[in-house]
Write a protein that holds these residues in place. Structure first.
Motif, PDB file in Angstrom:
ATOM      1  N   CYS A  67       0.847  -1.199   0.000  1.00 17.33           N
ATOM      2  CA  CYS A  67       0.000   0.000   0.000  1.00 17.33           C
ATOM      3  C   CYS A  67       0.878   1.242   0.000  1.00 17.33           C
ATOM      4  N   SER A  68       0.510   2.225  -0.801  1.00 19.06           N
ATOM      5  CA  SER A  68       1.283   3.472  -0.886  1.00 19.06           C
ATOM      6  C   SER A  68       1.149   4.326   0.365  1.00 19.06           C
ATOM      7  N   ARG A  69       0.131   4.082   1.170  1.00 18.04           N
ATOM      8  CA  ARG A  69      -0.078   4.884   2.380  1.00 18.04           C
ATOM      9  C   ARG A  69       0.484   4.215   3.637  1.00 18.04           C
ATOM     10  N   CYS A  70       0.148   2.908   3.833  1.00 24.96           N
ATOM     11  CA  CYS A  70       0.544   2.242   5.081  1.00 24.96           C
ATOM     12  C   CYS A  70       1.640   1.194   4.890  1.00 24.96           C
ATOM     13  N   LEU A  71       2.016   0.920   3.663  1.00 26.13           N
ATOM     14  CA  LEU A  71       3.074  -0.022   3.290  1.00 26.13           C
ATOM     15  C   LEU A  71       2.737  -1.486   3.553  1.00 26.13           C
ATOM     16  N   GLU A  72       1.511  -1.788   3.990  1.00 28.99           N
ATOM     17  CA  GLU A  72       1.098  -3.171   4.212  1.00 28.99           C
ATOM     18  C   GLU A  72       0.790  -3.830   2.867  1.00 28.99           C
ATOM     19  N   PRO A  73       1.164  -5.100   2.701  1.00 29.35           N
ATOM     20  CA  PRO A  73       0.839  -5.790   1.449  1.00 29.35           C
ATOM     21  C   PRO A  73      -0.663  -6.084   1.362  1.00 29.35           C
ATOM     22  N   PHE A  74      -1.204  -6.012   0.145  1.00 26.75           N
ATOM     23  CA  PHE A  74      -2.612  -6.336  -0.077  1.00 26.75           C
ATOM     24  C   PHE A  74      -2.771  -6.925  -1.476  1.00 26.75           C
ATOM     25  N   ILE A  75      -3.856  -7.663  -1.665  1.00 27.87           N
ATOM     26  CA  ILE A  75      -4.117  -8.301  -2.957  1.00 27.87           C
ATOM     27  C   ILE A  75      -4.961  -7.364  -3.812  1.00 27.87           C
ATOM     28  N   HIS A  76      -4.488  -7.119  -5.030  1.00 30.85           N
ATOM     29  CA  HIS A  76      -5.171  -6.236  -5.972  1.00 30.85           C
ATOM     30  C   HIS A  76      -5.566  -7.057  -7.200  1.00 30.85           C
ATOM     31  N   LYS A  77      -6.869  -7.222  -7.417  1.00 35.50           N
ATOM     32  CA  LYS A  77      -7.347  -7.950  -8.598  1.00 35.50           C
ATOM     33  C   LYS A  77      -7.205  -7.054  -9.819  1.00 35.50           C
ATOM     34  N   MET A  78      -6.775  -7.663 -10.914  1.00 34.08           N
ATOM     35  CA  MET A  78      -6.565  -6.896 -12.144  1.00 34.08           C
ATOM     36  C   MET A  78      -7.246  -7.570 -13.320  1.00 34.08           C
ATOM     37  N   GLU A  79      -7.800  -6.739 -14.186  1.00 36.95           N
ATOM     38  CA  GLU A  79      -8.306  -7.159 -15.494  1.00 36.95           C
ATOM     39  C   GLU A  79      -7.701  -6.206 -16.508  1.00 36.95           C
ATOM     40  N   ALA A  80      -7.255  -6.760 -17.616  1.00 36.71           N
ATOM     41  CA  ALA A  80      -6.665  -5.923 -18.655  1.00 36.71           C
ATOM     42  C   ALA A  80      -7.027  -6.504 -20.016  1.00 36.71           C
TER      43      ALA A  80
END
Length: 179
Positions: A67-80
């Motif tokens: 995360c750009s704010r808290c630096l904790e890792p998180f899962i980001h779903k992506m479609e392209a």
């Protein structure tokens, strides 16, 4: 990630549908390594349009970003979306054709007549990189880190006085506004 083209390349106008899935190694993005949280899934249609093959479809996956704010890792779903054009190198014969191909080589891919499969991994990675979030955040409500003590404000509260003003803006305090 390979796509079978053995039948489609034989006749202009032929199409085939493909569904592929593959585990990718972490992506290098600057100094960071961005790992995948799940396999990359690609659903596409392969069309023979004469001088080559057109691959159009959709990519689905999930990546683990900090995360750009808290630096904790998180899962980001992506479609392209995915759109790749492959040209048959064996059909390029004139020198002017080679020159024209060289101008568009960055977004063009190639295969040989004897190839039964084409590798689309580079094209898939390029398409994903275009859709990377600029500033990934774990949640809109993320409070980030305290700029003084560095504690994660989502997990606990600190008693730091945050009245520090940016020294570049300190001169604005002297301005008195009239009512």
């Amino acid at each position: 990630m390979k796509v079978y083209i053995g039948d489609v390349k034989k006749e202009v106008g032929w199409t085939s549908k493909e569904s592929l899935s593959k585990n990718f190694p972490p992506l290098s993005f600057g100094e960071e390594k961005i790992p995948f949280a799940q396999p990359v899934r690609v659903d596409l249609t392969v069309t023979n349009f004469g001088p080559g093959l057109l691959l159009e479809g959709k990519i689905e996956t999930a990546l683990i970003f900090p995360c750009s704010r808290c630096l904790e890792p998180f899962i980001h779903k992506m479609e392209a979306p995915l759109k790749l054009e492959f040209r048959n190198l064996d059909r390029i014969t004139r020198e002017s054709d080679f020159e024209a191909e060289a101008k568009s080589a960055d977004d063009m891919y190639y295969y040989h007549e004897e190839d039964a499969e084409i590798d689309i991994e580079r094209g898939v990675i390029d398409a994903l990189l275009v859709y990377f979030p600029m500033k990934p955040i774990c949640a809109e409500e993320c409070q980030g880190l305290c700029p003084i003590c560095g504690i994660n404000l989502n997990q606990s509260h600190c008693d730091c006085k945050k009245t520090n003003i940016d020294p570049r803006l300190a001169a604005l305090r002297k301005i008195k506004l009239e009512k």
